[in-house]
Design a protein around this motif. Structure first.
Motif, PDB file in Angstrom:
ATOM      1  N   LEU A  64       0.800  -1.222   0.000  1.00 16.73           N
ATOM      2  CA  LEU A  64       0.000   0.000   0.000  1.00 16.73           C
ATOM      3  C   LEU A  64       0.831   1.269   0.000  1.00 16.73           C
ATOM      4  O   LEU A  64       0.314   2.351  -0.212  1.00 16.73           O
ATOM      5  CB  LEU A  64      -0.918   0.030   1.232  1.00 16.73           C
ATOM      6  CG  LEU A  64      -2.093  -0.908   1.221  1.00 16.73           C
ATOM      7  CD1 LEU A  64      -2.840  -0.824   2.543  1.00 16.73           C
ATOM      8  CD2 LEU A  64      -3.041  -0.573   0.077  1.00 16.73           C
ATOM      9  N   ILE A  65       2.116   1.135   0.234  1.00 16.11           N
ATOM     10  CA  ILE A  65       2.955   2.322   0.368  1.00 16.11           C
ATOM     11  C   ILE A  65       3.506   2.720  -1.000  1.00 16.11           C
ATOM     12  O   ILE A  65       4.671   2.514  -1.322  1.00 16.11           O
ATOM     13  CB  ILE A  65       4.065   2.083   1.410  1.00 16.11           C
ATOM     14  CG1 ILE A  65       3.430   1.647   2.727  1.00 16.11           C
ATOM     15  CG2 ILE A  65       4.914   3.333   1.597  1.00 16.11           C
ATOM     16  CD1 ILE A  65       4.391   1.272   3.817  1.00 16.11           C
ATOM     17  N   LYS A  66       2.620   3.302  -1.775  1.00 19.88           N
ATOM     18  CA  LYS A  66       2.948   3.799  -3.113  1.00 19.88           C
ATOM     19  C   LYS A  66       2.347   5.188  -3.231  1.00 19.88           C
ATOM     20  O   LYS A  66       1.208   5.408  -2.793  1.00 19.88           O
ATOM     21  CB  LYS A  66       2.357   2.900  -4.195  1.00 19.88           C
ATOM     22  CG  LYS A  66       2.863   1.477  -4.163  1.00 19.88           C
ATOM     23  CD  LYS A  66       2.144   0.645  -5.199  1.00 19.88           C
ATOM     24  CE  LYS A  66       2.536  -0.811  -5.046  1.00 19.88           C
ATOM     25  NZ  LYS A  66       1.684  -1.701  -5.824  1.00 19.88           N
ATOM     26  N   PRO A  67       3.061   6.122  -3.796  1.00 19.23           N
ATOM     27  CA  PRO A  67       2.530   7.488  -3.902  1.00 19.23           C
ATOM     28  C   PRO A  67       1.140   7.558  -4.555  1.00 19.23           C
ATOM     29  O   PRO A  67       0.289   8.329  -4.119  1.00 19.23           O
ATOM     30  CB  PRO A  67       3.572   8.224  -4.750  1.00 19.23           C
ATOM     31  CG  PRO A  67       4.835   7.459  -4.546  1.00 19.23           C
ATOM     32  CD  PRO A  67       4.406   6.029  -4.342  1.00 19.23           C
ATOM     33  N   GLU A  68       0.907   6.734  -5.537  1.00 18.81           N
ATOM     34  CA  GLU A  68      -0.386   6.786  -6.234  1.00 18.81           C
ATOM     35  C   GLU A  68      -1.536   6.233  -5.391  1.00 18.81           C
ATOM     36  O   GLU A  68      -2.702   6.479  -5.690  1.00 18.81           O
ATOM     37  CB  GLU A  68      -0.321   6.071  -7.592  1.00 18.81           C
ATOM     38  CG  GLU A  68      -0.027   4.584  -7.540  1.00 18.81           C
ATOM     39  CD  GLU A  68       1.451   4.211  -7.529  1.00 18.81           C
ATOM     40  OE1 GLU A  68       1.732   3.024  -7.755  1.00 18.81           O
ATOM     41  OE2 GLU A  68       2.308   5.079  -7.293  1.00 18.81           O
ATOM     42  N   ASP A  69      -1.215   5.487  -4.339  1.00 18.04           N
ATOM     43  CA  ASP A  69      -2.245   4.918  -3.456  1.00 18.04           C
ATOM     44  C   ASP A  69      -2.401   5.700  -2.151  1.00 18.04           C
ATOM     45  O   ASP A  69      -3.050   5.234  -1.218  1.00 18.04           O
ATOM     46  CB  ASP A  69      -1.909   3.453  -3.129  1.00 18.04           C
ATOM     47  CG  ASP A  69      -2.025   2.550  -4.338  1.00 18.04           C
ATOM     48  OD1 ASP A  69      -2.780   2.898  -5.262  1.00 18.04           O
ATOM     49  OD2 ASP A  69      -1.359   1.505  -4.345  1.00 18.04           O
ATOM     50  N   ARG A  70      -1.819   6.895  -2.100  1.00 16.34           N
ATOM     51  CA  ARG A  70      -1.802   7.683  -0.869  1.00 16.34           C
ATOM     52  C   ARG A  70      -3.206   7.929  -0.312  1.00 16.34           C
ATOM     53  O   ARG A  70      -3.459   7.743   0.878  1.00 16.34           O
ATOM     54  CB  ARG A  70      -1.106   9.009  -1.149  1.00 16.34           C
ATOM     55  CG  ARG A  70      -0.993   9.891   0.043  1.00 16.34           C
ATOM     56  CD  ARG A  70      -0.122  11.118  -0.296  1.00 16.34           C
ATOM     57  NE  ARG A  70      -0.179  12.033   0.809  1.00 16.34           N
ATOM     58  CZ  ARG A  70      -0.718  13.231   0.745  1.00 16.34           C
ATOM     59  NH1 ARG A  70      -1.233  13.670  -0.383  1.00 16.34           N
ATOM     60  NH2 ARG A  70      -0.714  14.017   1.801  1.00 16.34           N
ATOM     61  N   GLU A  71      -4.134   8.338  -1.135  1.00 15.66           N
ATOM     62  CA  GLU A  71      -5.489   8.655  -0.671  1.00 15.66           C
ATOM     63  C   GLU A  71      -6.200   7.410  -0.135  1.00 15.66           C
ATOM     64  O   GLU A  71      -6.850   7.454   0.913  1.00 15.66           O
ATOM     65  CB  GLU A  71      -6.298   9.280  -1.813  1.00 15.66           C
ATOM     66  CG  GLU A  71      -7.519  10.021  -1.333  1.00 15.66           C
ATOM     67  CD  GLU A  71      -8.141  10.845  -2.444  1.00 15.66           C
ATOM     68  OE1 GLU A  71      -9.355  10.678  -2.640  1.00 15.66           O
ATOM     69  OE2 GLU A  71      -7.439  11.637  -3.095  1.00 15.66           O
ATOM     70  N   MET A  72      -6.046   6.292  -0.845  1.00 14.84           N
ATOM     71  CA  MET A  72      -6.657   5.043  -0.390  1.00 14.84           C
ATOM     72  C   MET A  72      -6.052   4.624   0.952  1.00 14.84           C
ATOM     73  O   MET A  72      -6.764   4.206   1.863  1.00 14.84           O
ATOM     74  CB  MET A  72      -6.465   3.921  -1.415  1.00 14.84           C
ATOM     75  CG  MET A  72      -7.074   2.595  -0.960  1.00 14.84           C
ATOM     76  SD  MET A  72      -6.832   1.228  -2.106  1.00 14.84           S
ATOM     77  CE  MET A  72      -5.070   1.050  -2.106  1.00 14.84           C
ATOM     78  N   LEU A  73      -4.738   4.764   1.094  1.00 16.40           N
ATOM     79  CA  LEU A  73      -4.057   4.411   2.332  1.00 16.40           C
ATOM     80  C   LEU A  73      -4.592   5.252   3.489  1.00 16.40           C
ATOM     81  O   LEU A  73      -4.877   4.723   4.567  1.00 16.40           O
ATOM     82  CB  LEU A  73      -2.544   4.600   2.192  1.00 16.40           C
ATOM     83  CG  LEU A  73      -1.699   4.334   3.443  1.00 16.40           C
ATOM     84  CD1 LEU A  73      -1.920   2.922   3.965  1.00 16.40           C
ATOM     85  CD2 LEU A  73      -0.234   4.573   3.135  1.00 16.40           C
ATOM     86  N   GLN A  74      -4.768   6.529   3.281  1.00 15.95           N
ATOM     87  CA  GLN A  74      -5.302   7.403   4.318  1.00 15.95           C
ATOM     88  C   GLN A  74      -6.707   6.957   4.732  1.00 15.95           C
ATOM     89  O   GLN A  74      -7.027   6.920   5.931  1.00 15.95           O
ATOM     90  CB  GLN A  74      -5.342   8.855   3.832  1.00 15.95           C
ATOM     91  CG  GLN A  74      -3.954   9.451   3.666  1.00 15.95           C
ATOM     92  CD  GLN A  74      -3.975  10.783   2.942  1.00 15.95           C
ATOM     93  OE1 GLN A  74      -4.903  11.107   2.204  1.00 15.95           O
ATOM     94  NE2 GLN A  74      -2.939  11.580   3.156  1.00 15.95           N
TER      95      GLN A  74
END
Length: 112
Positions: free
Chosen positions: A59-69
């Motif tokens: 999950l630690i990918k810049p493009e997945d930042r919003e989903m991770l939050q």
């Protein structure tokens, strides 16, 4: 009448002591929750503090930042909801027998 008042004051002091003791031991209660099918896991304590947070490396990918939050917030919120039940049960058990059982009285509201 005076004896009844003194007895009631004694019960209030006993209740205050039991509440303080219960508050001090809330840090030992823990509850965990997850979101994203286990990709984000969080543990909170009875003081409503996050004690651990685990994030799947995928999950630690810049493009997945919003989903991770969103997943982190969801896991924390679930754990906080679950710990509330433990807190209420702990307070009730700790103060049992001190005050009469009053339906609808939520003693956890007395916690700071």
């Amino acid at each position: 009448m005076f004896g009844d008042m003194m007895g009631m004051l004694g019960k209030v002091k006993e209740f205050q002591a039991k509440m303080k003791e219960a508050q001090e031991s809330l840090g030992h209660l823990t509850e965990s929750a997850e979101s994203g099918a286990g990709l984000v896991k969080v543990t909170v304590n009875g003081l409503k503090k996050v004690t651990s947070l685990s994030i799947d490396p995928e999950l630690i990918k810049p493009e997945d930042r919003e989903m991770l939050q969103d997943l982190i917030a969801a896991a924390i919120n679930k754990a906080m909801e679950k710990i509330e039940d433990q807190i209420k049960a702990h307070i009730q058990q700790s103060t049992e027998g001190v005050l009469p059982n009053i339906p609808g009285l939520d003693l956890s509201k007395f916690m700071k």
